[in-house]
Scaffold this active site. Structure first.
Site, PDB file in Angstrom:
ATOM      1  N   LYS A   1      97.886   2.319  -8.586  1.00 48.40           N
ATOM      2  CA  LYS A   1      98.625   2.343  -9.845  1.00 48.40           C
ATOM      3  C   LYS A   1      99.240   3.719 -10.140  1.00 48.40           C
ATOM      4  O   LYS A   1      98.861   4.718  -9.531  1.00 48.40           O
ATOM      5  CB  LYS A   1      97.681   1.917 -10.978  1.00 48.40           C
TER       6      LYS A   1
ATOM      7  N   TYR B   1     101.721  -9.769 -14.079  1.00 53.91           N
ATOM      8  CA  TYR B   1     100.545  -9.832 -14.958  1.00 53.91           C
ATOM      9  C   TYR B   1     100.672 -10.928 -16.024  1.00 53.91           C
ATOM     10  O   TYR B   1     100.017 -10.849 -17.068  1.00 53.91           O
ATOM     11  CB  TYR B   1     100.315  -8.473 -15.631  1.00 53.91           C
TER      12      TYR B   1
ATOM     13  N   ASN C   1      93.441   2.724 -14.558  1.00 53.00           N
ATOM     14  CA  ASN C   1      92.242   2.670 -13.720  1.00 53.00           C
ATOM     15  C   ASN C   1      92.534   2.623 -12.225  1.00 53.00           C
ATOM     16  O   ASN C   1      91.775   2.077 -11.438  1.00 53.00           O
ATOM     17  CB  ASN C   1      91.343   1.511 -14.174  1.00 53.00           C
TER      18      ASN C   1
ATOM     19  N   HIS D   1      94.599  -1.996  -8.534  1.00 53.71           N
ATOM     20  CA  HIS D   1      94.524  -3.442  -8.791  1.00 53.71           C
ATOM     21  C   HIS D   1      94.016  -4.106  -7.522  1.00 53.71           C
ATOM     22  O   HIS D   1      94.372  -3.689  -6.421  1.00 53.71           O
ATOM     23  CB  HIS D   1      95.911  -4.020  -9.120  1.00 53.71           C
TER      24      HIS D   1
ATOM     25  N   GLU E   1      99.865 -13.318  -5.058  1.00 55.22           N
ATOM     26  CA  GLU E   1     100.246 -11.918  -5.280  1.00 55.22           C
ATOM     27  C   GLU E   1     100.853 -11.304  -4.022  1.00 55.22           C
ATOM     28  O   GLU E   1     101.808 -10.531  -4.100  1.00 55.22           O
ATOM     29  CB  GLU E   1      99.020 -11.123  -5.747  1.00 55.22           C
TER      30      GLU E   1
HETATM   31  P1  ADP Z   1      90.833  -5.972 -13.144  1.00 59.82           P
HETATM   32  O1  ADP Z   1      92.013  -5.060 -12.830  1.00 59.82           O
HETATM   33  O2  ADP Z   1      89.525  -5.267 -12.926  1.00 59.82           O
HETATM   34  O3  ADP Z   1      90.913  -7.294 -12.442  1.00 59.82           O
HETATM   35  P2  ADP Z   1      91.657  -7.396 -15.579  1.00 59.82           P
HETATM   36  O4  ADP Z   1      92.280  -8.399 -14.664  1.00 59.82           O
HETATM   37  O5  ADP Z   1      90.716  -7.877 -16.625  1.00 59.82           O
HETATM   38  O6  ADP Z   1      90.870  -6.262 -14.738  1.00 59.82           O
HETATM   39  O7  ADP Z   1      92.796  -6.567 -16.324  1.00 59.82           O
HETATM   40  C1  ADP Z   1      93.975  -6.197 -15.652  1.00 59.82           C
HETATM   41  C2  ADP Z   1      94.296  -4.770 -16.003  1.00 59.82           C
HETATM   42  O8  ADP Z   1      94.610  -4.677 -17.404  1.00 59.82           O
HETATM   43  C3  ADP Z   1      93.152  -3.762 -15.804  1.00 59.82           C
HETATM   44  O9  ADP Z   1      92.985  -3.316 -14.480  1.00 59.82           O
HETATM   45  C4  ADP Z   1      93.588  -2.638 -16.726  1.00 59.82           C
HETATM   46  O10 ADP Z   1      94.617  -1.846 -16.137  1.00 59.82           O
HETATM   47  C5  ADP Z   1      94.184  -3.421 -17.909  1.00 59.82           C
HETATM   48  N1  ADP Z   1      93.165  -3.631 -18.955  1.00 59.82           N
HETATM   49  C6  ADP Z   1      92.113  -4.496 -18.924  1.00 59.82           C
HETATM   50  N2  ADP Z   1      91.378  -4.424 -20.037  1.00 59.82           N
HETATM   51  C7  ADP Z   1      91.984  -3.488 -20.822  1.00 59.82           C
HETATM   52  C8  ADP Z   1      91.719  -2.955 -22.122  1.00 59.82           C
HETATM   53  N3  ADP Z   1      90.652  -3.361 -22.841  1.00 59.82           N
HETATM   54  N4  ADP Z   1      92.554  -2.004 -22.609  1.00 59.82           N
HETATM   55  C9  ADP Z   1      93.623  -1.589 -21.902  1.00 59.82           C
HETATM   56  N5  ADP Z   1      93.934  -2.044 -20.670  1.00 59.82           N
HETATM   57  C10 ADP Z   1      93.134  -2.979 -20.124  1.00 59.82           C
HETATM   58 MG    MG Z   2      92.290  -8.839 -12.626  1.00 62.20          MG
END
Ligand code: ADP
Ligand code: MG
Length: 140
Positions: free
Chosen positions: A11, A51, A114, A117, A128
């Site tokens: 990212k 997304y 974070n 992905h 994807e």
């Molecule tokens: P992952 O990437 O671990 O699969 P999710 O699919 O739940 O997590 O969420 C997709 C992305 O959305 C996350 O990697 C993060 O970048 C963002 N995200 C998730 N939860 C939050 C939150 N509470 N606040 C801000 N951004 C979030």
């Molecule tokens: Mg996810």
């Protein structure tokens, strides 16, 4: 366990900090092979489609802005149980909860920014991968 392929994205927070190599080393050390990779700068619309599953979540707009804010590296990782193995190497979504040694524990800045992905299931991995790559670009 069968050989699988999964879609990974390094990212913007990580590409900006020049962490592509360090993150790729984590994948390779875990036995994941990078069989396709390219650096691209997504538009907010392109991120929105990727997304779409999160469209109703309160962080959707922030997430689309962030993912379009700088280049990303999209890649296909291959290996035994690659989908779950990659999720292990990534660590929990919130870096505060991520296990020691995982990418998110070491590099992520926040729950939103974070660093990586990773696809979460075989169906989403296939979808994807095909969003970003043509079959001919996957070179095992
Ligand atoms: P992952 O990437 O671990 O699969 P999710 O699919 O739940 O997590 O969420 C997709 C992305 O959305 C996350 O990697 C993060 O970048 C963002 N995200 C998730 N939860 C939050 C939150 N509470 N606040 C801000 N951004 C979030
Ligand atoms: Mg996810």
């Amino acid at each position: 366990m069968a050989t699988e392929r999964t879609l990974s994205i390094i990212k913007p927070d990580a590409t900006k900090r020049n962490l592509t190599g360090k993150i790729n080393a984590k994948f390779e050390e875990a036995g994941l092979r990078i069989v396709a990779q390219k650096r691209i700068h997504l538009s907010k619309e392109q991120v929105g489609v990727f997304y779409a599953v999160h469209k109703e979540r309160p962080f959707y707009d922030e997430l689309c802005e962030f993912m379009a804010s700088a280049p990303v590296v999209v890649q296909v990782l291959e290996g035994e149980g690659a989908i779950s193995k990659n999720r292990e190497v990534m660590g929990a979504t919130n870096p505060a909860d991520a296990a020691e040694g995982t990418i998110r524990a070491e590099f992520a800045e926040s729950v939103g920014e974070n660093s990586v992905h990773g696809s979460d299931a075989p169906e989403t991995a296939a979808e994807e991968i095909s969003y970003f790559f043509a079959g001919l670009e996957l070179v095992g």
